[in-house]
Design a protein around this motif. Structure first.
Motif, mmCIF file in Angstrom:
data_model
loop_
_atom_site.group_PDB
_atom_site.id
_atom_site.type_symbol
_atom_site.label_atom_id
_atom_site.label_comp_id
_atom_site.label_asym_id
_atom_site.label_seq_id
_atom_site.Cartn_x
_atom_site.Cartn_y
_atom_site.Cartn_z
ATOM 1 N N MET A 133 38.456 42.464 48.144
ATOM 2 C CA MET A 133 38.186 41.272 48.915
ATOM 3 C C MET A 133 36.775 41.337 49.483
ATOM 4 O O MET A 133 36.327 42.376 49.916
ATOM 5 C CB MET A 133 39.150 41.165 50.088
ATOM 6 C CG MET A 133 40.538 40.751 49.705
ATOM 7 S SD MET A 133 40.472 39.135 49.060
ATOM 8 C CE MET A 133 41.956 38.474 49.610
ATOM 9 N N ASN A 134 36.144 40.250 49.473
ATOM 10 C CA ASN A 134 34.848 40.130 50.086
ATOM 11 C C ASN A 134 35.063 39.908 51.581
ATOM 12 O O ASN A 134 35.989 39.215 51.983
ATOM 13 C CB ASN A 134 34.109 38.943 49.454
ATOM 14 C CG ASN A 134 32.672 38.847 49.887
ATOM 15 O OD1 ASN A 134 32.261 39.473 50.843
ATOM 16 N ND2 ASN A 134 31.913 38.049 49.161
ATOM 17 N N ALA A 178 32.287 50.141 48.390
ATOM 18 C CA ALA A 178 33.486 49.401 48.800
ATOM 19 C C ALA A 178 34.305 50.243 49.776
ATOM 20 O O ALA A 178 34.441 51.449 49.597
ATOM 21 C CB ALA A 178 34.332 49.046 47.580
ATOM 22 N N ARG A 182 33.630 38.075 53.551
ATOM 23 C CA ARG A 182 33.444 36.677 53.951
ATOM 24 C C ARG A 182 34.543 35.769 53.435
ATOM 25 O O ARG A 182 34.573 34.595 53.743
ATOM 26 C CB ARG A 182 32.099 36.181 53.464
ATOM 27 C CG ARG A 182 30.944 36.882 54.159
ATOM 28 C CD ARG A 182 29.672 36.503 53.504
ATOM 29 N NE ARG A 182 29.634 37.200 52.212
ATOM 30 C CZ ARG A 182 28.541 37.540 51.577
ATOM 31 N NH1 ARG A 182 27.383 37.233 52.066
ATOM 32 N NH2 ARG A 182 28.588 38.174 50.438
ATOM 33 N N SER A 183 35.474 36.299 52.650
ATOM 34 C CA SER A 183 36.538 35.454 52.098
ATOM 35 C C SER A 183 37.777 35.507 52.981
ATOM 36 O O SER A 183 37.914 36.374 53.834
ATOM 37 C CB SER A 183 36.884 35.893 50.675
ATOM 38 O OG SER A 183 37.460 37.174 50.691
ATOM 39 N N LYS A 196 40.921 34.597 46.838
ATOM 40 C CA LYS A 196 40.823 35.189 45.511
ATOM 41 C C LYS A 196 40.023 36.489 45.587
ATOM 42 O O LYS A 196 38.921 36.522 46.137
ATOM 43 C CB LYS A 196 40.141 34.198 44.580
ATOM 44 C CG LYS A 196 40.035 34.670 43.168
ATOM 45 C CD LYS A 196 39.371 33.618 42.308
ATOM 46 C CE LYS A 196 39.161 34.162 40.915
ATOM 47 N NZ LYS A 196 38.397 33.234 40.091
ATOM 48 N N PRO A 197 40.538 37.584 45.018
ATOM 49 C CA PRO A 197 39.792 38.855 45.045
ATOM 50 C C PRO A 197 38.602 38.802 44.091
ATOM 51 O O PRO A 197 38.572 38.010 43.143
ATOM 52 C CB PRO A 197 40.825 39.876 44.576
ATOM 53 C CG PRO A 197 41.805 39.095 43.783
ATOM 54 C CD PRO A 197 41.840 37.723 44.390
ATOM 55 N N LEU A 198 37.623 39.674 44.333
ATOM 56 C CA LEU A 198 36.478 39.750 43.442
ATOM 57 C C LEU A 198 36.892 40.261 42.067
ATOM 58 O O LEU A 198 36.407 39.793 41.046
ATOM 59 C CB LEU A 198 35.418 40.684 44.030
ATOM 60 C CG LEU A 198 34.774 40.242 45.331
ATOM 61 C CD1 LEU A 198 33.864 41.332 45.863
ATOM 62 C CD2 LEU A 198 34.004 38.968 45.115
ATOM 63 N N GLU A 199 37.768 41.250 42.057
ATOM 64 C CA GLU A 199 38.234 41.833 40.801
ATOM 65 C C GLU A 199 39.581 42.498 41.047
ATOM 66 O O GLU A 199 39.778 43.159 42.063
ATOM 67 C CB GLU A 199 37.222 42.872 40.315
ATOM 68 C CG GLU A 199 37.560 43.499 39.005
ATOM 69 C CD GLU A 199 36.472 44.452 38.524
ATOM 70 O OE1 GLU A 199 36.712 45.120 37.520
ATOM 71 O OE2 GLU A 199 35.404 44.521 39.154
ATOM 72 N N LYS A 200 40.496 42.346 40.111
ATOM 73 C CA LYS A 200 41.809 42.977 40.220
ATOM 74 C C LYS A 200 41.712 44.384 39.638
ATOM 75 O O LYS A 200 41.422 44.556 38.451
ATOM 76 C CB LYS A 200 42.841 42.150 39.460
ATOM 77 C CG LYS A 200 44.245 42.681 39.577
ATOM 78 C CD LYS A 200 45.213 41.765 38.844
ATOM 79 C CE LYS A 200 46.603 42.315 38.850
ATOM 80 N NZ LYS A 200 47.535 41.439 38.132
ATOM 81 N N ARG A 212 36.918 51.247 36.995
ATOM 82 C CA ARG A 212 36.416 50.183 37.872
ATOM 83 C C ARG A 212 36.581 50.539 39.351
ATOM 84 O O ARG A 212 35.743 50.196 40.175
ATOM 85 C CB ARG A 212 37.111 48.856 37.573
ATOM 86 C CG ARG A 212 36.785 48.295 36.210
ATOM 87 C CD ARG A 212 35.303 48.100 35.990
ATOM 88 N NE ARG A 212 34.776 47.061 36.878
ATOM 89 C CZ ARG A 212 33.486 46.838 37.082
ATOM 90 N NH1 ARG A 212 32.578 47.558 36.473
ATOM 91 N NH2 ARG A 212 33.090 45.901 37.897
ATOM 92 N N TRP A 245 33.519 50.662 42.107
ATOM 93 C CA TRP A 245 33.470 49.958 43.386
ATOM 94 C C TRP A 245 33.335 50.914 44.559
ATOM 95 O O TRP A 245 32.626 50.632 45.526
ATOM 96 C CB TRP A 245 34.689 49.049 43.556
ATOM 97 C CG TRP A 245 34.560 47.785 42.776
ATOM 98 C CD1 TRP A 245 35.254 47.422 41.663
ATOM 99 C CD2 TRP A 245 33.645 46.711 43.045
ATOM 100 N NE1 TRP A 245 34.831 46.199 41.222
ATOM 101 C CE2 TRP A 245 33.840 45.733 42.051
ATOM 102 C CE3 TRP A 245 32.694 46.485 44.017
ATOM 103 C CZ2 TRP A 245 33.117 44.554 42.017
ATOM 104 C CZ3 TRP A 245 31.978 45.298 43.981
ATOM 105 C CH2 TRP A 245 32.189 44.356 42.993
#
Length: 85
Positions: free
Chosen positions: A1-2, A46, A4-5, A10-14, A37, A41
């Protein structure tokens, strides 16, 4: 998750899935994880939540946290009064 979201946005990437309910036939909880991945991150900074961090520690992607992180240990052992060596 960003950051700012929205929380449920919606996640950036699953990166994987986790089913906390055990499969009654196998008596196991199922987790899928894209190691490459996830390492990427984590490498770019992250910050996983506590729950995700626990799962990543169990998967071996993060080192386990110390049990007592706020305990200050002295360099010298504490001597007890009245005891001779």
């Amino acid at each position: 998750m960003n950051a700012r979201s929205k929380r449920d946005g919606k996640p950036l990437e699953k990166l994987g899935t986790y089913n906390p309910h055990p499969n009654m036939e196998e008596k196991a909880k199922h987790i899928t994880l894209d190691f490459a991945r996830t390492k990427y991150w984590l490498g770019v900074g992250a910050q996983p939540t506590d729950g995700v961090r626990f799962l990543l520690e169990r998967a071996g992607l993060l080192p386990p946290r110390p049990l007592y992180p706020n305990v200050k240990r002295s360099a010298e052992p504490v001597s007890r009064a009245g005891q001779s060596n």
